[in-house]
Scaffold this motif. Structure first.
Motif, PDB file in Angstrom:
ATOM      1  N   PRO A 394       7.620  -4.844  -4.503  1.00 34.56           N
ATOM      2  CA  PRO A 394       8.633  -5.826  -4.911  1.00 34.56           C
ATOM      3  C   PRO A 394       9.579  -5.316  -5.975  1.00 34.56           C
ATOM      4  O   PRO A 394      10.729  -5.752  -6.051  1.00 34.56           O
ATOM      5  N   VAL A 395       9.116  -4.370  -6.815  1.00 30.67           N
ATOM      6  CA  VAL A 395       9.962  -3.753  -7.838  1.00 30.67           C
ATOM      7  C   VAL A 395       9.696  -2.247  -7.814  1.00 30.67           C
ATOM      8  O   VAL A 395       8.546  -1.817  -7.794  1.00 30.67           O
ATOM      9  N   LEU A 396      10.783  -1.471  -7.808  1.00 28.24           N
ATOM     10  CA  LEU A 396      10.664  -0.011  -7.810  1.00 28.24           C
ATOM     11  C   LEU A 396      11.287   0.562  -9.082  1.00 28.24           C
ATOM     12  O   LEU A 396      12.381   0.156  -9.474  1.00 28.24           O
ATOM     13  N   PRO A 397      10.556   1.481  -9.753  1.00 27.90           N
ATOM     14  CA  PRO A 397       9.327   2.125  -9.293  1.00 27.90           C
ATOM     15  C   PRO A 397       8.035   1.511  -9.813  1.00 27.90           C
ATOM     16  O   PRO A 397       6.955   1.983  -9.477  1.00 27.90           O
ATOM     17  N   SER A 398       8.082   0.464 -10.639  1.00 24.37           N
ATOM     18  CA  SER A 398       6.887   0.030 -11.363  1.00 24.37           C
ATOM     19  C   SER A 398       5.745  -0.401 -10.447  1.00 24.37           C
ATOM     20  O   SER A 398       4.573  -0.057 -10.694  1.00 24.37           O
ATOM     21  N   MET A 399       6.039  -1.132  -9.366  1.00 27.88           N
ATOM     22  CA  MET A 399       4.962  -1.578  -8.489  1.00 27.88           C
ATOM     23  C   MET A 399       4.451  -0.459  -7.588  1.00 27.88           C
ATOM     24  O   MET A 399       3.305  -0.486  -7.140  1.00 27.88           O
ATOM     25  N   LEU A 400       5.291   0.555  -7.328  1.00 29.34           N
ATOM     26  CA  LEU A 400       4.794   1.742  -6.630  1.00 29.34           C
ATOM     27  C   LEU A 400       3.869   2.534  -7.548  1.00 29.34           C
ATOM     28  O   LEU A 400       2.818   3.026  -7.116  1.00 29.34           O
ATOM     29  N   ASP A 401       4.238   2.651  -8.818  1.00 29.31           N
ATOM     30  CA  ASP A 401       3.360   3.306  -9.797  1.00 29.31           C
ATOM     31  C   ASP A 401       1.970   2.671  -9.775  1.00 29.31           C
ATOM     32  O   ASP A 401       0.946   3.369  -9.721  1.00 29.31           O
ATOM     33  N   ALA A 402       1.941   1.340  -9.839  1.00 32.00           N
ATOM     34  CA  ALA A 402       0.663   0.634  -9.891  1.00 32.00           C
ATOM     35  C   ALA A 402      -0.136   0.842  -8.615  1.00 32.00           C
ATOM     36  O   ALA A 402      -1.361   1.028  -8.655  1.00 32.00           O
ATOM     37  N   PHE A 403       0.538   0.826  -7.476  1.00 30.45           N
ATOM     38  CA  PHE A 403      -0.168   1.000  -6.202  1.00 30.45           C
ATOM     39  C   PHE A 403      -0.797   2.386  -6.111  1.00 30.45           C
ATOM     40  O   PHE A 403      -1.964   2.531  -5.720  1.00 30.45           O
ATOM     41  N   ILE A 404      -0.031   3.415  -6.479  1.00 27.63           N
ATOM     42  CA  ILE A 404      -0.546   4.784  -6.387  1.00 27.63           C
ATOM     43  C   ILE A 404      -1.662   5.024  -7.390  1.00 27.63           C
ATOM     44  O   ILE A 404      -2.694   5.636  -7.076  1.00 27.63           O
ATOM     45  N   ALA A 405      -1.490   4.528  -8.602  1.00 27.18           N
ATOM     46  CA  ALA A 405      -2.472   4.784  -9.655  1.00 27.18           C
ATOM     47  C   ALA A 405      -3.746   3.966  -9.481  1.00 27.18           C
ATOM     48  O   ALA A 405      -4.847   4.444  -9.807  1.00 27.18           O
ATOM     49  N   GLU A 406      -3.615   2.732  -8.954  1.00 20.48           N
ATOM     50  CA  GLU A 406      -4.752   1.815  -8.970  1.00 20.48           C
ATOM     51  C   GLU A 406      -5.330   1.486  -7.596  1.00 20.48           C
ATOM     52  O   GLU A 406      -6.543   1.312  -7.462  1.00 20.48           O
ATOM     53  N   VAL A 407      -4.495   1.384  -6.566  1.00 19.83           N
ATOM     54  CA  VAL A 407      -4.985   0.954  -5.257  1.00 19.83           C
ATOM     55  C   VAL A 407      -5.423   2.133  -4.400  1.00 19.83           C
ATOM     56  O   VAL A 407      -6.501   2.111  -3.787  1.00 19.83           O
ATOM     57  N   ILE A 408      -4.616   3.189  -4.359  1.00 21.78           N
ATOM     58  CA  ILE A 408      -4.958   4.326  -3.506  1.00 21.78           C
ATOM     59  C   ILE A 408      -6.313   4.936  -3.864  1.00 21.78           C
ATOM     60  O   ILE A 408      -7.110   5.234  -2.958  1.00 21.78           O
ATOM     61  N   PRO A 409      -6.663   5.131  -5.133  1.00 20.18           N
ATOM     62  CA  PRO A 409      -8.005   5.664  -5.423  1.00 20.18           C
ATOM     63  C   PRO A 409      -9.126   4.781  -4.875  1.00 20.18           C
ATOM     64  O   PRO A 409     -10.171   5.302  -4.438  1.00 20.18           O
ATOM     65  N   LEU A 410      -8.942   3.465  -4.873  1.00 19.34           N
ATOM     66  CA  LEU A 410      -9.950   2.575  -4.303  1.00 19.34           C
ATOM     67  C   LEU A 410     -10.080   2.789  -2.798  1.00 19.34           C
ATOM     68  O   LEU A 410     -11.196   2.818  -2.257  1.00 19.34           O
ATOM     69  N   LEU A 411      -8.953   2.956  -2.114  1.00 22.01           N
ATOM     70  CA  LEU A 411      -8.981   3.205  -0.675  1.00 22.01           C
ATOM     71  C   LEU A 411      -9.609   4.560  -0.369  1.00 22.01           C
ATOM     72  O   LEU A 411     -10.350   4.712   0.615  1.00 22.01           O
ATOM     73  N   GLN A 412      -9.330   5.551  -1.205  1.00 19.03           N
ATOM     74  CA  GLN A 412      -9.924   6.880  -1.008  1.00 19.03           C
ATOM     75  C   GLN A 412     -11.431   6.851  -1.207  1.00 19.03           C
ATOM     76  O   GLN A 412     -12.177   7.464  -0.439  1.00 19.03           O
ATOM     77  N   ARG A 413     -11.886   6.123  -2.222  1.00 20.22           N
ATOM     78  CA  ARG A 413     -13.332   6.050  -2.464  1.00 20.22           C
ATOM     79  C   ARG A 413     -14.066   5.356  -1.321  1.00 20.22           C
ATOM     80  O   ARG A 413     -15.249   5.633  -1.076  1.00 20.22           O
ATOM     81  N   ARG A 414     -13.367   4.481  -0.612  1.00 17.92           N
ATOM     82  CA  ARG A 414     -13.963   3.813   0.549  1.00 17.92           C
ATOM     83  C   ARG A 414     -13.851   4.652   1.821  1.00 17.92           C
ATOM     84  O   ARG A 414     -14.288   4.222   2.893  1.00 17.92           O
ATOM     85  N   GLY A 415     -13.237   5.823   1.716  1.00 20.94           N
ATOM     86  CA  GLY A 415     -13.084   6.694   2.874  1.00 20.94           C
ATOM     87  C   GLY A 415     -12.015   6.243   3.849  1.00 20.94           C
ATOM     88  O   GLY A 415     -11.999   6.681   5.007  1.00 20.94           O
ATOM     89  N   LEU A 416     -11.085   5.409   3.395  1.00 18.36           N
ATOM     90  CA  LEU A 416     -10.070   4.849   4.288  1.00 18.36           C
ATOM     91  C   LEU A 416      -8.748   5.597   4.249  1.00 18.36           C
ATOM     92  O   LEU A 416      -7.908   5.395   5.133  1.00 18.36           O
ATOM     93  N   PHE A 417      -8.537   6.433   3.238  1.00 17.05           N
ATOM     94  CA  PHE A 417      -7.249   7.100   3.094  1.00 17.05           C
ATOM     95  C   PHE A 417      -7.458   8.544   2.676  1.00 17.05           C
ATOM     96  O   PHE A 417      -8.415   8.873   1.970  1.00 17.05           O
ATOM     97  N   ARG A 418      -6.569   9.407   3.132  1.00 19.77           N
ATOM     98  CA  ARG A 418      -6.688  10.847   2.909  1.00 19.77           C
ATOM     99  C   ARG A 418      -6.750  11.195   1.422  1.00 19.77           C
ATOM    100  O   ARG A 418      -6.201  10.479   0.574  1.00 19.77           O
ATOM    101  N   THR A 419      -7.360  12.319   1.135  1.00 14.95           N
ATOM    102  CA  THR A 419      -7.357  12.866  -0.222  1.00 14.95           C
ATOM    103  C   THR A 419      -6.496  14.126  -0.299  1.00 14.95           C
ATOM    104  O   THR A 419      -6.319  14.689  -1.382  1.00 14.95           O
ATOM    105  N   ALA A 420      -5.968  14.557   0.849  1.00 18.34           N
ATOM    106  CA  ALA A 420      -5.046  15.698   0.902  1.00 18.34           C
ATOM    107  C   ALA A 420      -4.350  15.653   2.255  1.00 18.34           C
ATOM    108  O   ALA A 420      -4.897  15.128   3.236  1.00 18.34           O
ATOM    109  N   TYR A 421      -3.131  16.176   2.313  1.00 20.69           N
ATOM    110  CA  TYR A 421      -2.474  16.328   3.605  1.00 20.69           C
ATOM    111  C   TYR A 421      -3.197  17.388   4.421  1.00 20.69           C
ATOM    112  O   TYR A 421      -3.532  18.460   3.917  1.00 20.69           O
ATOM    113  N   GLU A 422      -3.419  17.107   5.702  1.00 20.41           N
ATOM    114  CA  GLU A 422      -4.096  18.067   6.569  1.00 20.41           C
ATOM    115  C   GLU A 422      -3.131  18.748   7.528  1.00 20.41           C
ATOM    116  O   GLU A 422      -3.492  19.739   8.160  1.00 20.41           O
TER     117      GLU A 422
END
Length: 451
Positions: A394-422
């Protein structure tokens, strides 16, 4: 390998909330500054997103005095962003209504070479009266006619992208042969809307052709997507409708002879993220307080092909009969169906509807903690509603910052999202096969055989 979700970053204005440009969390850079887009693209690449996406509008909106509605032309911008990034996919909108097939094929083939195989094309069929006036069109092409032209357009551009065999280029400087002429062919297309001889005047791109993206959700749009799209951006206001759309489009793809996993469905998601739920709701309210209802009313009119909503009071509950029948609307019909469906279910006031649409124009909006956002993503992904998401901060870049810093690590820990480009290309990121060129396979001759 465990199924993993896909994430695209949709970059628009200073965020997808209508009032984002006024919020203190928004970028101070002008919307015509390529460094703004480059910074967001590099940020998304660091977050391992599959791709970024730039939309397009072919006319000035009548709300420009109160809100920004113009920014860089997307195909041109992708050329610059290709040089500013290394791995992330790059998707741009281009209209089949107001573009010639040969020009579009050249542009996207060039971008695929420039980006080393990272480009995608969001295919749109445009209905907008101001756009028609800008392009010298007398009258407007109706909904069915736009898709009829779009089908022929796809036939032409696919033929052009496949007009060079993958092994056509020899670049043999000793023998003086650059290309094998027998591995380049004309397409000689002559149809009701286009006459194109071909071949394309450049070799085939690293991906063969760009990844095809599409966003139409009307019945005609779904069938078009089932035939052509490899990723679909869709607007869904609730999980149940997303599940229905997902199942229907996969079924239609199978009916077209395609494997259902070869068409990725990415609903729009616009999350306001806070450290607590209270904080997230506060930020969402801040944004809503900055909106102008009359801007929203004008944009709603545009959604319904110019229908006049000026007589509707802001605080009376709406009824479906306050809106034109979506089946009669020649503009973005799928979005009008979403809006009327919401009115039928929830009977909001016009003020409430405009506040909801201000968030992300009919895409799914929510406010919550990183854990709540990750839970929502995981639930839709696991329960037949999505293959990933078209993230619309909804706001750039602040809400993208929050998503990358806080949400993506949770998805990675659940095995749902990559940890590196393959992989290296957008097709690699999306798990899509590279299409063949349609030529019979032949061995590349040795240089001596060409003498």
């Amino acid at each position: 390998m465990t199924r993993q979700l896909h994430l695209n970053l949709f970059i628009q204005s200073r965020g997808h909330h209508e009032a984002s440009w006024r919020h203190p969390g928004a970028s101070p850079l002008p919307l015509t500054d390529i460094d703004y887009y480059g910074g967001l693209a590099r940020q998304a690449e660091a977050g391992l997103f599959d791709s970024i996406f730039l939309a397009d509008t072919l006319a000035m909106l009548d709300t420009v005095a109160q809100a920004p509605s113009s920014w860089l032309e997307p195909i041109t911008a992708l050329g610059a962003l290709a040089a500013m990034t290394r791995r992330i996919g790059l998707i741009a909108t281009a209209s089949t209504t107001y573009t010639e097939p040969y020009n579009l094929a050249r542009q996207f083939a060039s971008l695929d070479h420039i980006s080393r195989g990272r480009v995608g094309w969001n295919i749109v069929t445009t209905w907008l009266a101001p756009a028609a006036r800008n392009f010298g069109t007398i009258g407007l092409v109706d909904h069915a006619g736009r898709y009829e032209r779009g089908e022929e357009f796809m036939e032409v551009v696919k033929g052009l992208w496949d007009s060079w065999a993958d092994d056509a280029v020899l670049d043999d400087r000793t023998a003086g042969r650059y290309a094998r002429g027998e591995r380049i062919r004309a397409i000689d297309h002559a149809g009701p809307h286009y006459r194109v001889a071909g071949p394309l005047n450049m070799p085939r791109g690293p991906q063969g052709r760009p990844v095809f993206v599409q966003a139409g959700s009307s019945e005609t749009g779904r069938r078009f997507a089932a035939r052509h799209a490899e990723a679909v951006f869709t607007a869904q206001m609730e999980k149940k409708t997303a599940q229905d759309f997902y199942a229907d489009l996969k079924r239609l793809a199978v009916a077209e002879g395609r494997a259902p996993e070869r068409i990725l469905i990415l609903p729009g998601l616009s999350p306001v993220i806070g450290g607590t739920e209270t904080e997230a709701r506060r930020i969402a309210q801040e944004l809503n307080d900055l909106t102008d209802p009359e801007v929203g009313r004008k944009r709603l009119s545009g959604r319904f092909g110019g229908h006049d909503f000026s007589h509707l009071p802001l605080d009376r509950p709406l009824r479906p009969e306050d809106f034109p029948d979506p089946g009669t609307v020649q503009a973005a019909r799928s979005r009008t169906e979403v809006i009327v469906g919401l009115v039928k279910r929830e009977t909001p006031t016009l003020r409430q509807l405009l506040a909801y649409l201000a968030g992300a124009r009919g895409h799914y909006t929510t406010a919550g903690t990183p854990e709540q956002i990750a839970d929502l993503i995981a639930d839709w992904f696991a329960d037949g509603a999505a293959d990933g998401f078209n993230l619309m901060p909804p706001v750039l870049p602040s809400m993208l910052d929050a998503f990358i810093a806080e949400v993506i690590p949770l998805l990675q820990r659940r095995g749902l999202f990559r940890t590196a480009y393959e992989g290296e290309t957008l097709r690699d990121h999306f798990g899509l096969e590279r299409p063949g060129d349609g030529f019979a396979a032949t061995a590349r001759p040795a240089a001596a055989a060409d003498d």
